[in-house]
Design a protein around this motif. Structure first.
Motif, PDB file in Angstrom:
ATOM      1  N   ILE A  11       9.188   5.413  -3.446  1.00 23.30           N
ATOM      2  CA  ILE A  11       9.783   4.467  -2.489  1.00 23.30           C
ATOM      3  C   ILE A  11      10.279   3.226  -3.216  1.00 23.30           C
ATOM      4  CG2 ILE A  11       9.309   2.927  -0.529  1.00 23.30           C
ATOM      5  CD1 ILE A  11       7.389   4.977   0.547  1.00 23.30           C
ATOM      6  N   GLY A  12       9.515   2.796  -4.212  1.00 21.27           N
ATOM      7  CA  GLY A  12       9.852   1.579  -4.944  1.00 21.27           C
ATOM      8  C   GLY A  12      11.132   1.667  -5.739  1.00 21.27           C
ATOM      9  N   THR A  13      11.669   2.851  -5.911  1.00 24.50           N
ATOM     10  CA  THR A  13      12.914   3.003  -6.668  1.00 24.50           C
ATOM     11  C   THR A  13      14.147   2.748  -5.800  1.00 24.50           C
ATOM     12  OG1 THR A  13      13.037   5.401  -6.211  1.00 24.50           O
ATOM     13  CG2 THR A  13      11.806   4.689  -8.176  1.00 24.50           C
ATOM     14  N   SER A  14      13.965   2.653  -4.499  1.00 19.02           N
ATOM     15  CA  SER A  14      15.097   2.421  -3.598  1.00 19.02           C
ATOM     16  C   SER A  14      15.470   0.952  -3.579  1.00 19.02           C
ATOM     17  CB  SER A  14      14.741   2.876  -2.182  1.00 19.02           C
ATOM     18  OG  SER A  14      15.702   2.430  -1.255  1.00 19.02           O
ATOM     19  N   HIS A  15      16.780   0.668  -3.695  1.00 18.15           N
ATOM     20  CA  HIS A  15      17.227  -0.718  -3.658  1.00 18.15           C
ATOM     21  C   HIS A  15      17.006  -1.325  -2.271  1.00 18.15           C
ATOM     22  CE1 HIS A  15      20.811   1.196  -1.882  1.00 18.15           C
ATOM     23  NE2 HIS A  15      21.113   0.005  -1.392  1.00 18.15           N
ATOM     24  N   LEU A  16      17.020  -0.478  -1.229  1.00 15.23           N
ATOM     25  CA  LEU A  16      16.765  -0.973   0.118  1.00 15.23           C
ATOM     26  C   LEU A  16      15.311  -1.439   0.258  1.00 15.23           C
ATOM     27  CD1 LEU A  16      18.687   1.644   2.292  1.00 15.23           C
ATOM     28  CD2 LEU A  16      19.342  -0.715   1.801  1.00 15.23           C
ATOM     29  N   TRP A  17      14.399  -0.689  -0.342  1.00 18.98           N
ATOM     30  CA  TRP A  17      12.987  -1.055  -0.314  1.00 18.98           C
ATOM     31  C   TRP A  17      12.772  -2.397  -1.015  1.00 18.98           C
ATOM     32  CZ3 TRP A  17       8.719   0.794   2.050  1.00 18.98           C
ATOM     33  CH2 TRP A  17       7.478   0.342   1.584  1.00 18.98           C
ATOM     34  N   THR A  18      13.402  -2.534  -2.160  1.00 21.59           N
ATOM     35  CA  THR A  18      13.287  -3.787  -2.906  1.00 21.59           C
ATOM     36  C   THR A  18      13.830  -4.953  -2.102  1.00 21.59           C
ATOM     37  OG1 THR A  18      13.535  -2.581  -4.995  1.00 21.59           O
ATOM     38  CG2 THR A  18      13.924  -4.963  -5.056  1.00 21.59           C
TER      39      THR A  18
ATOM     40  N   LEU B 281       0.827  -1.200   0.000  1.00 21.25           N
ATOM     41  CA  LEU B 281       0.000   0.000   0.000  1.00 21.25           C
ATOM     42  C   LEU B 281       0.866   1.256   0.000  1.00 21.25           C
ATOM     43  CD1 LEU B 281      -2.830   1.214   0.136  1.00 21.25           C
ATOM     44  CD2 LEU B 281      -2.714   1.068   2.639  1.00 21.25           C
ATOM     45  N   MET B 282       1.931   1.251   0.791  1.00 19.33           N
ATOM     46  CA  MET B 282       2.849   2.389   0.819  1.00 19.33           C
ATOM     47  C   MET B 282       3.471   2.621  -0.553  1.00 19.33           C
ATOM     48  SD  MET B 282       4.799   1.796   4.466  1.00 19.33           S
ATOM     49  CE  MET B 282       6.008   3.075   4.130  1.00 19.33           C
ATOM     50  N   GLU B 283       3.848   1.544  -1.213  1.00 18.04           N
ATOM     51  CA  GLU B 283       4.464   1.683  -2.539  1.00 18.04           C
ATOM     52  C   GLU B 283       3.475   2.239  -3.552  1.00 18.04           C
ATOM     53  OE1 GLU B 283       7.134  -1.005  -5.653  1.00 18.04           O
ATOM     54  OE2 GLU B 283       6.309  -1.897  -3.824  1.00 18.04           O
ATOM     55  N   LYS B 284       2.210   1.881  -3.386  1.00 19.11           N
ATOM     56  CA  LYS B 284       1.184   2.398  -4.291  1.00 19.11           C
ATOM     57  C   LYS B 284       0.944   3.883  -4.056  1.00 19.11           C
ATOM     58  CE  LYS B 284      -3.571   1.529  -5.824  1.00 19.11           C
ATOM     59  NZ  LYS B 284      -4.789   0.694  -5.637  1.00 19.11           N
ATOM     60  N   GLU B 285       0.971   4.300  -2.784  1.00 21.63           N
ATOM     61  CA  GLU B 285       0.726   5.701  -2.449  1.00 21.63           C
ATOM     62  C   GLU B 285       1.952   6.569  -2.662  1.00 21.63           C
ATOM     63  OE1 GLU B 285      -0.644   5.616   1.568  1.00 21.63           O
ATOM     64  OE2 GLU B 285      -2.679   4.975   1.044  1.00 21.63           O
TER      65      GLU B 285
END
Length: 253
Positions: free
Chosen positions: A57-64, A49-53
């Motif tokens: 955020i999804g561009t961070s390698h840490l997030w992935t 949900l955070m990634e959708k909003e």
């Protein structure tokens, strides 16, 4: 009923206290897996949900990496639960010919995406068997996915065969791939839980398949070769034809 004690003072395999301890162990593993998996599933949903909003955020390698690690943990918990419950069976009369056709249809698209040439080979005289449809399919899919992983060592001519034939009072189901084969040093432990030689494996897929087959009163074995050019691995499920006599119980030793 009194405990049966061997000469060195320990309980035998059919000791009531040992059976009770085994029941407590299965309950503990199931409850622990369930209690951990539920909040982690909620965390994973929140991340989605955070990634959708917040798409950045999804561009961070840490997030992935966080999502990747969480997915691995959820898969491990699911596999652990499956291994723990592999002996809980609900057997029913099973048309093996039809069942294998349905199983092949379930994985055909996945194998095509991985450029694996897949064939189903069954004899016309396959008998009815008594088996838990869902559990037996789970065992077969684990073997098929394991074979697909084994074929990653080849860039082309990847082949996988699902075959079955009747043999006296038994049926044999084969999952055969023409991958690079299992190295000699891995063969003695390949069916044991938590043993894996894959970067992202849980080491439970083959152990789950072995446990499910064993609780059906059958056996899981394999033959393999690493000798070029005829490299292959063939996992064979041997099951009794006819009625399953002990629902959800350990097979006789």
């Amino acid at each position: 009923m009194s405990k049966e004690i061997d000469p060195n003072g320990s309980c035998r395999q059919n000791c009531p206290a040992l059976r009770q301890l085994n029941l407590h162990y299965h309950y503990f593993v199931s409850k622990l897996s369930h209690e951990i998996r539920n909040p982690l599933t909620l965390v994973y949903s929140s991340l989605q949900l955070m990634e959708k909003e917040q798409p950045l955020i999804g561009t961070s390698h840490l997030w992935t990496q966080i999502k990747y690690d969480l997915e691995d943990t959820l898969r491990l918990l699911a596999d652990l639960s499956s291994l723990n419950n592999s002996g809980t069976l609900q057997p029913e009369p099973l048309d093996l010919q039809k069942f294998l056709g349905e199983t092949a249809a379930s994985c055909r698209s996945f194998l095509q995406q991985h450029k694996i040439f897949f064939t189903l080979q069954t004899g016309a005289d396959l008998p009815m068997i008594s088996a838990d449809r869902r559990r037996l399919k789970e065992a077969l899919l684990n073997l098929i996915h394991n074979a697909a992983d084994a074929l990653s060592c080849k860039e082309e001519n990847r082949r996988l065969i699902l075959a079955a034939a009747a043999c006296r009072d038994f049926v044999q189901i084969h999952v055969r791939d023409n991958g690079c084969g299992i190295p000699t040093e891995y063969r003695s432990s390949i069916l044991e839980p938590f043993v894996t030689h894959k970067p992202n494996g849980t080491g439970l897929g083959l152990a789950i398949a072995k446990s499910i087959v064993s609780h059906h009163g059958g056996a899981l074995s394999f033959t393999t070769s690493t000798d070029i050019p005829e490299t292959f691995t063939d996992f064979c499920i041997t099951l009794p034809a006819g009625v399953l006599h002990s629902e959800g119980k350990e097979p006789a030793q």
